[in-house]
Write a protein that holds these residues in place. Structure first.
Motif, PDB file in Angstrom:
ATOM      1  N   VAL A 195       0.674  -1.364  -0.058  1.00  0.00           N
ATOM      2  CA  VAL A 195       0.007  -0.184   0.193  1.00  0.00           C
ATOM      3  C   VAL A 195       0.939   1.898   0.359  1.00  0.00           C
ATOM      4  O   VAL A 195       0.863   1.605   1.317  1.00  0.00           O
ATOM      5  CB  VAL A 195      -0.466  -0.088   1.448  1.00  0.00           C
ATOM      6  CG1 VAL A 195      -1.538   1.081   1.123  1.00  0.00           C
ATOM      7  CG2 VAL A 195      -1.648  -1.648   1.477  1.00  0.00           C
ATOM      8  N   GLN A 250      -6.896   2.743  -2.714  1.00  0.00           N
ATOM      9  CA  GLN A 250      -7.159   2.447  -1.995  1.00  0.00           C
ATOM     10  C   GLN A 250      -7.930   2.436  -1.302  1.00  0.00           C
ATOM     11  O   GLN A 250      -8.737   1.529  -0.482  1.00  0.00           O
ATOM     12  CB  GLN A 250      -6.402   2.763  -0.845  1.00  0.00           C
ATOM     13  CG  GLN A 250      -6.112   3.266   0.674  1.00  0.00           C
ATOM     14  CD  GLN A 250      -5.279   3.720   1.494  1.00  0.00           C
ATOM     15  OE1 GLN A 250      -4.386   3.348   1.874  1.00  0.00           O
ATOM     16  NE2 GLN A 250      -6.292   4.981   2.778  1.00  0.00           N
ATOM     17  N   VAL A 286      -3.167  -0.158  -3.702  1.00  0.00           N
ATOM     18  CA  VAL A 286      -2.709  -1.709  -3.327  1.00  0.00           C
ATOM     19  C   VAL A 286      -2.311  -2.093  -4.353  1.00  0.00           C
ATOM     20  O   VAL A 286      -3.556  -2.472  -5.005  1.00  0.00           O
ATOM     21  CB  VAL A 286      -4.177  -1.512  -2.720  1.00  0.00           C
ATOM     22  CG1 VAL A 286      -3.549  -2.869  -2.004  1.00  0.00           C
ATOM     23  CG2 VAL A 286      -4.887  -0.717  -1.659  1.00  0.00           C
TER      24      VAL A 286
END
Length: 355
Positions: free
Chosen positions: A234, A292, A339
């Motif tokens: 991430v 995200q 991500v």
């Protein structure tokens, strides 16, 4: 001696240094480096990460990893690892959220990879109720199934910068002028690693390379390909590097990277493309790059926020609403942060992500 004085003396002796060497000195110099001398996180620090914004982030990441573990037959033992764990908040939230998953804690060996002695002490205090161990490098990971999270880790790895000049490249360097630091360009030369970028760049374009990321990613992908598991990377960045993304952050404000070396956090946007290429080279699979906000929504962050809100009112409720927005809204962290999941060829991708 200040870090500026140290860098100027080094440049006068050895000549201009790469941006990667500059970042390495600024962040990890044994006595003057940013990470080796302070806790940089939170309101009193220079930046705030997603786990520090809300417990919801770590809870959902933990349940995502636990589901991958269950989908792969609940292997035991396995390594539960975080790279660059900050204050230990994310790992603490992961462990709290997975307490009710049968067998998960009994099988997990918690391993943290951290370079900062200051942050190691903070992490130890945060995780005092758990049997965690620290390792110096990711190469020391056990040869067993691996569940790993790297949140805002790869952005802090040193980068080199190259500016296109015709069919060659000039490396951007840090030099010295009148006792201070300044950027300049090296001589024109070929860069084998950038041969594929001649087709999508023009004169003057700047491209960044993070050589340090590939050996780390190779270890992660190799463990997962060989033993099973999953990883969540991430970070802010995108697919295919283009442009100068080096930035300094001090007191939650952007600053000149050359002005206060060792006093500001230095990061650069992550180019996920070479990470994906390295993953495939190890026989491991990776998911599509997912914003995200979308990842967290797929995992149920809105439902979790609604559940938490029932016990809150006033300023606490306002803080929860603000945290949900900051983590997921496209104008905040929702689109800037991406991500990418890693998983074995025989397994399903981590929940919330698509192959």
């Amino acid at each position: 001696m200040s870090l500026t004085d140290h860098l100027v003396a080094r440049i006068r002796q050895d000549g201009p240094m790469s941006v990667a060497d500059f970042m390495g000195e600024c962040l990890l110099h044994p006595t003057l480096g940013y990470y080796t001398t302070r806790d940089p996180l939170g309101v009193a620090g220079d930046f705030t990460t997603a786990p520090e914004i809300s417990q919801m982030f770590g809870e959902l990441v933990g349940l995502c990893l636990a589901q991958s573990w269950m989908d792969q037959g609940r292997p035991a033992p396995f390594t539960l690892c975080e790279l660059g764990p900050g204050r230990g908040t994310l790992m603490a939230d992961i462990l709290r959220a997975t307490r009710s998953v049968p067998g998960f804690h009994e099988a997990a060996q918690v391993v943290l990879v951290e370079a900062s002695p200051v942050l190691k002490q903070v992490q130890a205090a945060t995780l005092k109720d758990y049997d965690a161990v620290w390792i110096a490098t990711i190469a020391d990971l056990p040869d067993q199934p691996l569940l790993l999270v790297a949140n805002e880790f790869f952005d802090a790895l040193p980068i080199r910068q190259f500016q296109r000049d015709g069919t060659g490249w000039r490396e951007r360097l840090v030099g010295e002028r009148d006792g201070g630091l300044t950027f300049g360009l090296g001589a024109i030369g070929p860069q084998v690693a950038l041969n594929d970028r001649l087709s999508d760049t023009k004169d003057g374009d700047l491209v960044e390379l993070c050589a340090a990321a590939i050996p780390i990613l190779t270890v992660i992908a190799g463990r997962i390909a060989s033993h099973g598991g999953a990883a969540l990377i991430v970070d802010y960045g995108d697919w295919h590097s283009l442009g100068d993304t080096l930035q300094a952050l001090q007191n939650h404000e952007h600053s000149d990277p050359l002005v206060s070396p060792g006093q500001a956090d230095l990061t650069a946007h992550v180019d996920f493309e070479p990470l994906a290429v390295a993953t495939r080279a190890c026989g491991c699979r990776h998911t599509r790059l997912t914003p995200q906000g979308l990842f967290l929504e797929r995992l149920g962050i809105t439902a979790r926020a609604q559940a938490l809100s029932k016990a809150l009112s006033g300023s606490e409720l306002d803080a929860l609403i603000a945290a949900h927005r900051r983590l997921t809204h496209p104008d905040e962290m929702g689109n800037l942060f991406k991500v990418m999941g890693l998983f074995p060829a025989y397994a399903a991708p981590p929940p919330g992500l698509e192959p």
